[in-house]
Scaffold this motif. Structure first.
Motif, mmCIF file in Angstrom:
data_model
loop_
_atom_site.group_PDB
_atom_site.id
_atom_site.type_symbol
_atom_site.label_atom_id
_atom_site.label_comp_id
_atom_site.label_asym_id
_atom_site.label_seq_id
_atom_site.Cartn_x
_atom_site.Cartn_y
_atom_site.Cartn_z
ATOM 1 N N LEU A 82 0.822 -0.846 0.051
ATOM 2 C CA LEU A 82 -0.242 0.124 0.164
ATOM 3 C C LEU A 82 0.635 1.260 -0.001
ATOM 4 C CD1 LEU A 82 -2.611 -1.158 2.647
ATOM 5 C CD2 LEU A 82 -2.986 -1.183 -0.025
ATOM 6 N N SER A 83 0.725 1.679 -0.847
ATOM 7 C CA SER A 83 0.522 3.531 -0.412
ATOM 8 C C SER A 83 0.801 4.185 0.676
ATOM 9 C CB SER A 83 0.379 4.999 -1.657
ATOM 10 O OG SER A 83 -0.635 5.053 -1.455
ATOM 11 N N ASP A 84 1.707 5.230 1.208
ATOM 12 C CA ASP A 84 1.837 6.068 2.393
ATOM 13 C C ASP A 84 0.050 6.474 2.369
ATOM 14 O OD1 ASP A 84 4.674 5.587 3.467
ATOM 15 O OD2 ASP A 84 4.801 7.746 2.061
ATOM 16 N N ARG A 85 -0.546 6.753 1.776
ATOM 17 C CA ARG A 85 -2.477 7.309 1.649
ATOM 18 C C ARG A 85 -2.952 6.457 1.827
ATOM 19 N NH1 ARG A 85 -5.154 12.368 0.666
ATOM 20 N NH2 ARG A 85 -7.772 11.542 0.111
ATOM 21 N N GLU A 86 -2.851 5.596 1.587
ATOM 22 C CA GLU A 86 -3.620 4.137 1.910
ATOM 23 C C GLU A 86 -3.593 3.578 2.437
ATOM 24 O OE1 GLU A 86 -4.005 2.021 -2.715
ATOM 25 O OE2 GLU A 86 -2.086 1.953 -1.529
ATOM 26 N N ARG A 87 -2.496 3.514 3.712
ATOM 27 C CA ARG A 87 -1.885 2.618 4.725
ATOM 28 C C ARG A 87 -2.566 4.156 5.951
ATOM 29 N NH1 ARG A 87 3.214 1.222 2.758
ATOM 30 N NH2 ARG A 87 4.128 3.158 3.216
ATOM 31 N N LYS A 88 -3.028 5.644 5.154
ATOM 32 C CA LYS A 88 -3.117 6.065 6.412
ATOM 33 C C LYS A 88 -4.901 6.201 6.620
ATOM 34 C CE LYS A 88 -3.261 11.078 7.567
ATOM 35 N NZ LYS A 88 -3.264 13.031 7.844
ATOM 36 N N ASN A 89 -5.183 5.747 4.853
ATOM 37 C CA ASN A 89 -6.086 5.647 4.655
ATOM 38 C C ASN A 89 -7.458 3.898 5.626
ATOM 39 O OD1 ASN A 89 -8.066 7.247 3.442
ATOM 40 N ND2 ASN A 89 -7.601 6.099 1.669
ATOM 41 N N GLN A 90 -6.098 3.559 6.514
ATOM 42 C CA GLN A 90 -6.413 1.942 6.569
ATOM 43 C C GLN A 90 -5.817 2.193 8.486
ATOM 44 O OE1 GLN A 90 -3.636 -0.979 6.405
ATOM 45 N NE2 GLN A 90 -4.181 -2.079 4.527
ATOM 46 N N ARG A 91 -5.405 3.075 9.201
ATOM 47 C CA ARG A 91 -6.092 3.286 10.425
ATOM 48 C C ARG A 91 -6.376 4.558 10.501
ATOM 49 N NH1 ARG A 91 -0.110 4.742 8.984
ATOM 50 N NH2 ARG A 91 -0.056 7.347 8.810
ATOM 51 N N LEU A 92 -7.245 5.619 9.414
ATOM 52 C CA LEU A 92 -8.408 6.084 9.761
ATOM 53 C C LEU A 92 -9.473 5.464 9.604
ATOM 54 C CD1 LEU A 92 -7.335 9.097 7.065
ATOM 55 C CD2 LEU A 92 -7.654 8.981 9.714
ATOM 56 N N ALA A 93 -9.483 4.336 8.776
ATOM 57 C CA ALA A 93 -10.925 3.641 9.496
ATOM 58 C C ALA A 93 -10.804 2.305 10.083
ATOM 59 C CB ALA A 93 -10.561 2.194 7.996
ATOM 60 N N GLN A 94 -9.895 1.663 11.064
ATOM 61 C CA GLN A 94 -9.890 1.392 12.323
ATOM 62 C C GLN A 94 -10.460 2.609 13.708
ATOM 63 O OE1 GLN A 94 -5.850 -0.538 11.774
ATOM 64 N NE2 GLN A 94 -6.109 -1.714 11.118
ATOM 65 N N ALA A 95 -9.782 4.101 13.412
ATOM 66 C CA ALA A 95 -9.941 4.903 14.181
ATOM 67 C C ALA A 95 -11.502 5.162 14.281
ATOM 68 C CB ALA A 95 -8.798 5.796 14.422
ATOM 69 N N ILE A 96 -12.142 4.731 13.239
ATOM 70 C CA ILE A 96 -13.500 5.391 12.841
ATOM 71 C C ILE A 96 -14.166 4.452 13.469
ATOM 72 C CG2 ILE A 96 -14.722 5.926 11.243
ATOM 73 C CD1 ILE A 96 -13.136 7.636 9.126
ATOM 74 N N ARG A 97 -14.128 3.372 13.214
ATOM 75 C CA ARG A 97 -14.893 1.828 13.795
ATOM 76 C C ARG A 97 -14.645 2.001 15.261
ATOM 77 N NH1 ARG A 97 -12.785 -0.772 9.198
ATOM 78 N NH2 ARG A 97 -10.928 -2.255 10.927
ATOM 79 N N GLN A 98 -13.943 2.496 15.925
ATOM 80 C CA GLN A 98 -13.989 2.605 17.650
ATOM 81 C C GLN A 98 -13.993 3.446 17.801
ATOM 82 O OE1 GLN A 98 -9.522 3.133 17.767
ATOM 83 N NE2 GLN A 98 -8.803 0.557 17.439
ATOM 84 N N ILE A 99 -13.958 5.315 17.531
ATOM 85 C CA ILE A 99 -14.823 6.008 17.862
ATOM 86 C C ILE A 99 -16.249 5.605 17.071
ATOM 87 C CG2 ILE A 99 -15.695 8.030 16.911
ATOM 88 C CD1 ILE A 99 -12.705 7.947 16.282
ATOM 89 N N HIS A 100 -16.423 4.456 16.539
ATOM 90 C CA HIS A 100 -18.761 4.184 16.261
ATOM 91 C C HIS A 100 -18.633 3.665 16.930
ATOM 92 C CE1 HIS A 100 -21.973 4.122 13.660
ATOM 93 N NE2 HIS A 100 -21.742 3.031 13.706
ATOM 94 N N GLN A 101 -18.082 2.740 17.530
ATOM 95 C CA GLN A 101 -19.124 1.967 18.344
ATOM 96 C C GLN A 101 -19.154 2.341 19.527
ATOM 97 O OE1 GLN A 101 -15.023 -1.247 18.058
ATOM 98 N NE2 GLN A 101 -16.463 -2.689 16.437
#
Length: 312
Positions: A58-77
């Protein structure tokens, strides 16, 4: 080119969605020599998607998207009531991740994350039959303040608890500061006597003994009483009242009721008075100290309040 970039970003978001499954497949294949096809079938992912994850760094942006998505799921839960704007503010304020609203919205849509549906607030205005004193709308919807304790708003809202036909009411009186939107004082009662609002005011004066704000309310019977008007006058406060039938004149208080009820009250059942009391007490503490507000530069009310005095 833009279409290819968008498709690649969507593919990276798909990898985030099944990241745990891909990692399990990779481990079992590499360490245990399990076959990939049955593992993919068992974990309900496609082989092509797994191979894409394995073979395309993955590119740097795609890896950041992964981190963002994981954090977003935690916040939403933890806070299913949060929409994408509040999630973005939570990412910035609590996780130190700077990202645009649009990017968070894109990830939320891909992850099928939505806030819970808003419901109308239910403030309580019981007009007086023969009011002793009615004040002009001095505030006149000027909800901005230059410093703490310049302008206070107040109101009463109703809550219910109990089972079946045995429903009980409880009333919350609160005072909100228009500079930092903090709850200065609040009081709970099983009824709506005059003492509910006078006790709330006393609590606010104890917290802010030098305050002489414009004090804005609706035209409920408690606020138009002789005792309350006299109390405000003796404290050096200027009384202001909403116009009849114009709840928007007290918009910030209505907004606070909406936040509290949407985030913690609606779609929940409270069997006992204590359960409801605990919820309200905990929420006001959370609201004052930990709930980020964009209008306050993505800070909680009390942090914004304290920075005023630090800068003075």
């Amino acid at each position: 080119f833009k279409s290819r970039g968008r498709n690649r970003e969507e593919a990276s978001l798909g990898q985030v969605q099944h990241l745990r499954e891909y990692q399990i497949i990779f481990y079992l294949n590499e360490e245990k020599n399990y076959a990939i096809q049955p593992l993919c079938r068992l974990l309900q992912v496609t082989r092509s998607a797994y191979y894409h994850w394995r073979d395309h760094p993955l590119s740097d942006r795609e890896r950041k998207n992964q981190r963002l998505a994981q954090a977003i799921r935690q916040i939403h839960q933890a806070h299913p009531d949060m929409g994408y704007r509040r999630i973005r503010d939570e990412l910035y304020g609590r996780y130190g991740l700077s990202v645009s609203d649009k990017r968070v919205l894109h990830i939320c849509r891909y992850e099928e994350i939505q806030s819970t549906i808003k419901s109308p607030a239910n403030s309580m205005t019981t007009p007086a039959k023969s009011p002793y004193h009615t004040a002009e709308n001095i505030l006149d919807r000027h909800f901005h303040a230059e410093a703490p304790n310049e302008k206070w708003c107040t109101d009463i809202s109703e809550f219910r608890y109990g089972n079946g036909d045995r429903k009980h009411r409880m009333y919350l009186s609160a005072i909100l500061d228009l500079y930092d939107r903090r709850i200065v004082a609040y009081k709970l009662s099983d009824q709506m006597p005059l003492s509910l609002v006078t006790d709330t005011l006393d609590q606010a004066v104890t917290a802010e003994p030098k305050a002489q704000p414009i004090f804005h309310s609706d035209r409920g019977k408690q606020y138009t009483s002789k005792q309350f008007h006299t109390k405000l006058r003796d404290l050096g406060m200027t009384q202001s009242m909403s116009r009849v039938g114009k709840c928007i004149d007290n918009g910030p208080m209505e907004g606070f009721w909406g936040m509290l009820k949407r985030e913690q009250y609606y779609r929940r059942h409270f069997e006992t008075r204590q359960e409801l009391t605990d919820m309200i007490t905990e929420y006001i503490d959370y609201y004052n100290h930990r709930r980020f507000q964009r209008r306050l530069n993505v800070l909680p009310p009390m942090t914004y309040h304290e920075r005023f005095y630090q800068a003075a």
